[in-house]
Scaffold this motif. Sequence first.
Motif, PDB file in Angstrom:
ATOM      1  N   ALA A  54       0.733  -1.327  -0.140  1.00 50.49           N
ATOM      2  CA  ALA A  54      -0.089   0.032   0.251  1.00 50.49           C
ATOM      3  C   ALA A  54       0.838   1.052  -0.093  1.00 50.49           C
ATOM      4  N   ALA A  55       0.042   2.416  -0.403  1.00 52.85           N
ATOM      5  CA  ALA A  55       0.976   3.645  -0.428  1.00 52.85           C
ATOM      6  C   ALA A  55       0.143   4.593   0.124  1.00 52.85           C
ATOM      7  N   ARG A  56       0.375   5.468   1.159  1.00 52.81           N
ATOM      8  CA  ARG A  56      -0.254   6.365   1.828  1.00 52.81           C
ATOM      9  C   ARG A  56       0.389   7.501   2.001  1.00 52.81           C
ATOM     10  N   ARG A  57      -0.161   8.611   2.748  1.00 52.50           N
ATOM     11  CA  ARG A  57       0.398   9.688   3.078  1.00 52.50           C
ATOM     12  C   ARG A  57      -0.050  10.357   4.625  1.00 52.50           C
ATOM     13  N   ALA A  58       0.705  10.888   5.120  1.00 53.77           N
ATOM     14  CA  ALA A  58       0.314  11.768   6.110  1.00 53.77           C
ATOM     15  C   ALA A  58       0.842  13.148   5.832  1.00 53.77           C
ATOM     16  N   ALA A  59       0.153  14.267   5.516  1.00 53.99           N
ATOM     17  CA  ALA A  59       0.557  15.555   4.989  1.00 53.99           C
ATOM     18  C   ALA A  59       1.328  15.177   3.931  1.00 53.99           C
ATOM     19  N   ASP A  60       2.535  15.737   3.638  1.00 51.45           N
ATOM     20  CA  ASP A  60       3.387  15.628   2.797  1.00 51.45           C
ATOM     21  C   ASP A  60       4.603  14.340   3.026  1.00 51.45           C
ATOM     22  N   MET A  61       4.404  13.356   3.977  1.00 53.81           N
ATOM     23  CA  MET A  61       5.229  12.323   4.157  1.00 53.81           C
ATOM     24  C   MET A  61       4.496  11.156   3.592  1.00 53.81           C
ATOM     25  N   ARG A  62       5.367  10.424   2.556  1.00 55.00           N
ATOM     26  CA  ARG A  62       4.862   9.460   1.701  1.00 55.00           C
ATOM     27  C   ARG A  62       5.102   8.109   2.680  1.00 55.00           C
ATOM     28  N   THR A  63       4.050   7.230   2.843  1.00 55.13           N
ATOM     29  CA  THR A  63       4.314   6.101   3.728  1.00 55.13           C
ATOM     30  C   THR A  63       4.120   4.869   2.562  1.00 55.13           C
ATOM     31  N   LEU A  64       5.047   3.959   2.743  1.00 54.68           N
ATOM     32  CA  LEU A  64       4.811   2.636   1.740  1.00 54.68           C
ATOM     33  C   LEU A  64       4.886   1.720   2.773  1.00 54.68           C
ATOM     34  N   GLN A  65       3.849   0.561   2.486  1.00 52.00           N
ATOM     35  CA  GLN A  65       3.564  -0.527   3.313  1.00 52.00           C
ATOM     36  C   GLN A  65       3.951  -1.783   2.882  1.00 52.00           C
ATOM     37  N   PHE A  66       4.888  -2.388   3.368  1.00 50.25           N
ATOM     38  CA  PHE A  66       5.550  -3.725   2.959  1.00 50.25           C
ATOM     39  C   PHE A  66       5.077  -4.908   3.581  1.00 50.25           C
ATOM     40  N   GLY A  67       4.976  -6.205   2.810  1.00 50.25           N
ATOM     41  CA  GLY A  67       4.493  -7.449   3.331  1.00 50.25           C
ATOM     42  C   GLY A  67       2.799  -7.359   3.569  1.00 50.25           C
ATOM     43  N   SER A  68       2.630  -8.107   4.471  1.00 53.95           N
ATOM     44  CA  SER A  68       1.063  -8.402   4.501  1.00 53.95           C
ATOM     45  C   SER A  68       0.413  -7.320   5.398  1.00 53.95           C
ATOM     46  N   LEU A  69      -0.809  -6.873   4.850  1.00 56.30           N
ATOM     47  CA  LEU A  69      -1.572  -5.870   5.572  1.00 56.30           C
ATOM     48  C   LEU A  69      -2.266  -6.328   6.782  1.00 56.30           C
ATOM     49  N   CYS A  70      -2.317  -5.922   7.886  1.00 61.74           N
ATOM     50  CA  CYS A  70      -2.979  -6.286   9.119  1.00 61.74           C
ATOM     51  C   CYS A  70      -3.988  -5.234   9.447  1.00 61.74           C
ATOM     52  N   PRO A  71      -5.297  -5.520   9.735  1.00 61.51           N
ATOM     53  CA  PRO A  71      -6.009  -4.670  10.173  1.00 61.51           C
ATOM     54  C   PRO A  71      -5.630  -3.932  11.545  1.00 61.51           C
ATOM     55  N   VAL A  72      -5.653  -2.571  11.680  1.00 61.53           N
ATOM     56  CA  VAL A  72      -5.470  -1.919  12.864  1.00 61.53           C
ATOM     57  C   VAL A  72      -6.404  -0.664  12.898  1.00 61.53           C
ATOM     58  N   GLY A  73      -7.067  -0.556  14.049  1.00 60.80           N
ATOM     59  CA  GLY A  73      -8.379   0.421  14.031  1.00 60.80           C
ATOM     60  C   GLY A  73      -9.277   0.308  13.066  1.00 60.80           C
ATOM     61  N   GLY A  74      -9.108   1.360  12.250  1.00 58.63           N
ATOM     62  CA  GLY A  74      -9.943   1.551  10.981  1.00 58.63           C
ATOM     63  C   GLY A  74      -9.422   1.360   9.834  1.00 58.63           C
ATOM     64  N   GLY A  75      -7.902   0.975   9.847  1.00 55.74           N
ATOM     65  CA  GLY A  75      -7.171   0.902   8.625  1.00 55.74           C
ATOM     66  C   GLY A  75      -6.508  -0.389   8.864  1.00 55.74           C
ATOM     67  N   SER A  76      -5.170  -0.294   8.236  1.00 51.99           N
ATOM     68  CA  SER A  76      -4.359  -1.259   8.125  1.00 51.99           C
ATOM     69  C   SER A  76      -2.823  -0.980   8.151  1.00 51.99           C
ATOM     70  N   VAL A  77      -1.928  -1.861   8.584  1.00 52.40           N
ATOM     71  CA  VAL A  77      -0.453  -1.530   8.335  1.00 52.40           C
ATOM     72  C   VAL A  77       0.025  -2.838   7.765  1.00 52.40           C
ATOM     73  N   GLY A  78       1.495  -2.655   7.258  1.00 56.13           N
ATOM     74  CA  GLY A  78       2.022  -3.704   6.781  1.00 56.13           C
ATOM     75  C   GLY A  78       3.140  -4.081   7.764  1.00 56.13           C
TER      76      GLY A  78
END
Length: 153
Positions: free
Chosen positions: A28-52
């Motif tokens: 997955a590719a996401r953003r927090a303001a202008d900080m790009r975040t890239l998720q690697f590996g399996s996505l796991c549900p956390v709260g209302g979203g997911s993290v790699g």
Amino acid sequence: MSDDAKQLSTRQQANTILSQIVGLPLSAARRAADMRTLQFGSLCPVGGGSVGDFALHIQCPWRIEGPNGIVTGRLDLWEPVEEDMKIDYETWDYDESPNLQDFRLDQLLAQNGLSLVVQSVDTDEFGGANITFDHGFVLRLFPAGTRGEDWRL
């Protein structure tokens, strides 16, 4: 930081850190303001979203290159999707209106049958890195200042 880590060069530290994502897909590719975040590996549900399994947070200049040239990079965040769109840059907001960076990353990740798996990482003495994926794609990180955090995994 341990005494052993202090003795490692910046290049060695960066290579050790980033080598953890070799063999993992870009999930997955996401953003927090202008900080790009890239998720690697399996996505796991956390709260209302997911993290790699791993998340790469990028705050320095970067670009993704593909077989046909640059796919997108940091500066595309401040560009509208439509090239000939007449916009008022005084009021245009990259979070409120479609921007080219988000659009191009969404397109890349949505390509049918294209799984971008990290094949290798190569770093330099300044904390820069090339993360090579299969299918001819490369993420290039190039710190361009003397202070602050450029990226973290």
